[in-house]
Design a protein around this motif. Sequence first.
Motif, PDB file in Angstrom:
ATOM      1  N   ALA A  30       0.882  -0.922   0.105  1.00 37.00           N
ATOM      2  CA  ALA A  30      -0.326   0.006  -0.279  1.00 37.00           C
ATOM      3  C   ALA A  30       0.618   1.435   0.136  1.00 37.00           C
ATOM      4  CB  ALA A  30      -0.984   0.075   1.071  1.00 37.00           C
ATOM      5  N   LEU A  31       1.656   1.143   0.371  1.00 37.61           N
ATOM      6  CA  LEU A  31       2.556   2.408   1.186  1.00 37.61           C
ATOM      7  C   LEU A  31       3.465   2.302  -0.435  1.00 37.61           C
ATOM      8  CD1 LEU A  31       4.725   1.381   4.435  1.00 37.61           C
ATOM      9  CD2 LEU A  31       3.305   3.421   3.637  1.00 37.61           C
ATOM     10  N   LEU A  32       3.593   1.354  -1.494  1.00 37.28           N
ATOM     11  CA  LEU A  32       4.242   1.328  -2.725  1.00 37.28           C
ATOM     12  C   LEU A  32       3.307   2.040  -3.782  1.00 37.28           C
ATOM     13  CD1 LEU A  32       6.651  -1.771  -3.321  1.00 37.28           C
ATOM     14  CD2 LEU A  32       7.330   1.174  -2.304  1.00 37.28           C
ATOM     15  N   GLN A  33       2.181   1.804  -3.370  1.00 37.91           N
ATOM     16  CA  GLN A  33       0.793   2.140  -4.271  1.00 37.91           C
ATOM     17  C   GLN A  33       0.783   3.606  -4.025  1.00 37.91           C
ATOM     18  OE1 GLN A  33      -0.868   0.983  -7.280  1.00 37.91           O
ATOM     19  NE2 GLN A  33      -1.867   2.340  -6.906  1.00 37.91           N
ATOM     20  N   LYS A  38       1.468   9.311  -6.164  1.00 44.29           N
ATOM     21  CA  LYS A  38       1.956  11.039  -6.168  1.00 44.29           C
ATOM     22  C   LYS A  38       3.408  10.783  -6.341  1.00 44.29           C
ATOM     23  CE  LYS A  38      -0.782  12.159  -2.354  1.00 44.29           C
ATOM     24  NZ  LYS A  38      -1.880  12.325  -2.755  1.00 44.29           N
ATOM     25  N   GLY A  39       3.687  10.399  -7.715  1.00 38.65           N
ATOM     26  CA  GLY A  39       4.474  11.300  -8.251  1.00 38.65           C
ATOM     27  C   GLY A  39       6.473   9.913  -8.123  1.00 38.65           C
ATOM     28  N   ILE A  44       7.576  10.688   1.492  1.00 35.59           N
ATOM     29  CA  ILE A  44       5.637  10.407   1.101  1.00 35.59           C
ATOM     30  C   ILE A  44       5.466  10.582   2.368  1.00 35.59           C
ATOM     31  CG2 ILE A  44       5.981   8.732  -0.620  1.00 35.59           C
ATOM     32  CD1 ILE A  44       4.045   6.556   1.383  1.00 35.59           C
ATOM     33  N   GLN A  45       4.519  11.282   2.831  1.00 32.75           N
ATOM     34  CA  GLN A  45       3.128  12.016   3.870  1.00 32.75           C
ATOM     35  C   GLN A  45       2.103  11.597   3.225  1.00 32.75           C
ATOM     36  OE1 GLN A  45       3.941  16.367   3.977  1.00 32.75           O
ATOM     37  NE2 GLN A  45       4.734  15.997   5.612  1.00 32.75           N
ATOM     38  N   ALA A  46       1.442  10.541   4.834  1.00 33.35           N
ATOM     39  CA  ALA A  46      -0.167  10.072   4.173  1.00 33.35           C
ATOM     40  C   ALA A  46      -0.709  10.185   5.623  1.00 33.35           C
ATOM     41  CB  ALA A  46       0.694   8.335   3.741  1.00 33.35           C
ATOM     42  N   TYR A  47      -1.817   9.852   5.598  1.00 32.46           N
ATOM     43  CA  TYR A  47      -2.405   9.949   6.474  1.00 32.46           C
ATOM     44  C   TYR A  47      -2.829   8.215   7.174  1.00 32.46           C
ATOM     45  CZ  TYR A  47      -3.623  15.027   6.723  1.00 32.46           C
ATOM     46  OH  TYR A  47      -3.423  16.317   6.526  1.00 32.46           O
TER      47      TYR A  47
END
Length: 85
Positions: A30-33, A38-39, A44-47
């Motif tokens: 999921a982090l890779l996706q 996000k380019g 990365i910053q994710a909630y």
Amino acid sequence: MELLKPLSDFFKAIENDYRISITHIGIYVALLQFRAGKGFNNPIQAYRYEIMDLAKIASPKTYRKCMRELNEYGYIIYKSTRKRN
């Protein structure tokens, strides 16, 4: 095929790591996706809810545990904002 290299490298790294569960794998994928969407920028910053939705994880406790473990095991670098989102 270069897009699959991080995933392939991850699977090679966890091949003999008994600590890694399907939940860890789901979060990593999921982090890779999310990163791809996000380019491919780092970091990365994710909630939490964004990654939980992608990984199909319902429990925030499970998410936090697996993210902490992936960080401790050296598979990701995770810095929590400590916000409960």
